[in-house]
Design a protein around this motif. Structure first.
Motif: not given
Length: 249
Positions: A169, A202, A209, A214, A217
């Protein structure tokens, strides 16, 4: 005199009602933003949101807010456990309708202040943060075929079609994401056909995500040919680690 008193009393009542309406609109907006943050950030509880500045309704009319304060407790991280995140959005820009109905998804700001507070028991973990950042961790290696559910967005991206996939991502504002691209290209160019690269924005894939957990990043995943997640890394993985992970599939 009686008429003047009535006039003054009426003005005071109107002013009071206006203030109540202003605070009510602010409180509702804070609640809606808090709910949106919880859902978008996969948080266990609603973060505290305070929109500073008076009157709120004039800020809402202009779509410009002096200072929006956000405090999120018990935010889970892989490296540091549960942390508290505080942020002040100075000069936040958002349409009034998005605040009131909770549809807001991104907020441009003039200036952002933030800090992270750790529990004392996590300080020992924090000392290892530098060495662990970017480390590929084994995940789901024991899952057998047919026991995992492949997200439609992953299938669309080509995950699970028989070839291992390195998925990462990124976002235009993510500087370290460029380093991940270089690592992936270096590994895959050396052994063509072993795996395929998939890069997802993203901001364009928030649902996936959240599904994959997630939280920062860059985040990189390694899927086997059947679409099972086998490794993941928060940060920039090393060439050697990524090559070793792919060779085990």
């Amino acid at each position: 005199m009686v008429g003047v008193r009535k006039l003054i009393f009426g003005l005071v009542v109107l002013l009071g009602l206006a203030v109540l309406a202003d605070f009510g609109a602010a409180a509702w907006s804070e609640y809606r933003v808090s709910r949106a943050l919880r859902e978008g950030g996969v948080l266990e509880s609603d973060p505290a949101v305070t929109i500073h500045g008076f009157p709120f309704l004039l800020q809402a009319r202009d779509g410009h807010y002096e200072n929006v304060e956000i405090v999120a407790d018990n935010v889970h991280t892989d490296l540091l456990g549960d942390i508290t995140v505080e942020a002040n959005l100075i000069g936040a820009h958002a349409e009034a309708g998005e605040l009131l109905d909770g549809s807001i998804r991104s907020v441009p700001v003039d200036l952002l202040y933030g800090r992270v507070m750790l529990d004392a028991t996590a300080l020992g973990v924090g000392t290892a943060l530098r060495t662990r950042s970017g480390k590929l961790r084994t995940t789901g290696a024991g899952a057998s075929a047919g026991t995992h559910e492949l997200h439609p967005a992953l299938a669309t991206a080509g995950v699970g079609d028989g070839v291992p996939v390195v998925l990462h991502f990124s976002a235009p504002w993510c500087g370290p994401c460029a380093a991940v691209r270089r690592v992936v290209v270096q590994v895959l160019d050396r052994d063509p056909g072993r795996a395929r690269e998939v890069e997802l924005d993203l901001d364009e894939n928030p649902v996936l995500a959240r599904k994959l957990g997630v939280l920062s990043l860059p985040t990189t995943f390694v899927f086997d040919g059947e679409g099972r997640e086998r490794f993941r890394a928060s940060g920039v993985p090393s060439v050697d680690d990524l090559r070793t992970a792919l060779s085990s599939l």
